[in-house]
Design a protein around this motif. Sequence first.
Motif, PDB file in Angstrom:
ATOM      1  N   GLU A 149      47.655 -14.124   1.905  1.00 24.93           N
ATOM      2  CA  GLU A 149      47.266 -12.806   2.399  1.00 24.93           C
ATOM      3  C   GLU A 149      47.411 -11.773   1.284  1.00 24.93           C
ATOM      4  OE1 GLU A 149      46.073 -12.530   5.465  1.00 24.93           O
ATOM      5  OE2 GLU A 149      46.509 -14.637   5.876  1.00 24.93           O
ATOM      6  N   ASP A 150      46.867 -10.587   1.505  1.00 27.46           N
ATOM      7  CA  ASP A 150      46.960  -9.510   0.513  1.00 27.46           C
ATOM      8  C   ASP A 150      48.371  -8.975   0.363  1.00 27.46           C
ATOM      9  OD1 ASP A 150      44.272  -9.721   0.024  1.00 27.46           O
ATOM     10  OD2 ASP A 150      43.716  -8.000   1.264  1.00 27.46           O
ATOM     11  N   VAL A 151      49.169  -9.030   1.434  1.00 26.46           N
ATOM     12  CA  VAL A 151      50.524  -8.495   1.416  1.00 26.46           C
ATOM     13  C   VAL A 151      51.487  -9.551   1.942  1.00 26.46           C
ATOM     14  CG1 VAL A 151      52.069  -6.722   2.333  1.00 26.46           C
ATOM     15  CG2 VAL A 151      49.715  -6.134   1.762  1.00 26.46           C
ATOM     16  N   SER A 152      52.589  -9.731   1.245  1.00 30.92           N
ATOM     17  CA  SER A 152      53.644 -10.641   1.674  1.00 30.92           C
ATOM     18  C   SER A 152      54.949  -9.869   1.647  1.00 30.92           C
ATOM     19  CB  SER A 152      53.719 -11.844   0.730  1.00 30.92           C
ATOM     20  OG  SER A 152      54.761 -12.696   1.113  1.00 30.92           O
ATOM     21  N   SER A 153      55.705  -9.898   2.730  1.00 28.57           N
ATOM     22  CA  SER A 153      56.958  -9.153   2.802  1.00 28.57           C
ATOM     23  C   SER A 153      58.122 -10.097   3.056  1.00 28.57           C
ATOM     24  CB  SER A 153      56.909  -8.119   3.932  1.00 28.57           C
ATOM     25  OG  SER A 153      55.907  -7.165   3.690  1.00 28.57           O
TER      26      SER A 153
END
Length: 116
Positions: free
Chosen positions: A18-22
């Motif tokens: 994905e574009d963002v990983s947290s």
Amino acid sequence: MSAWSQNGDCNTAVSVCEDVSSILDSPAGTGNVVEIAPGTCNVAGEVNSSWYVFTAQETGTFGFILNPNNLNDDYDWSLYDITDNGCAGINSGASPEVSCNSFGLFGGVQGPTGIS
């Protein structure tokens, strides 16, 4: 087993799709394998590591931001090309380090980590 320990080694890296990983918590320790030896770009070697893997689908520019939960934290990083020689090639140099950042001031506000 806590979430961070599941990606403490290259061979158990989190696949980034994905574009963002947290990730909410920083890891403690190096997992079962110490892939990064002292004296590399990250002078102390591997310390409190989390591993992530992705496959580039096309040529171009790749960028990312490590945004710490606490501005006093210092996150260093290394990017390896494991395409041909996998995780086992990191320590031997057969999977070359493509880029890295090992910068931070002791005792000061670090902010988002990037190449400084």
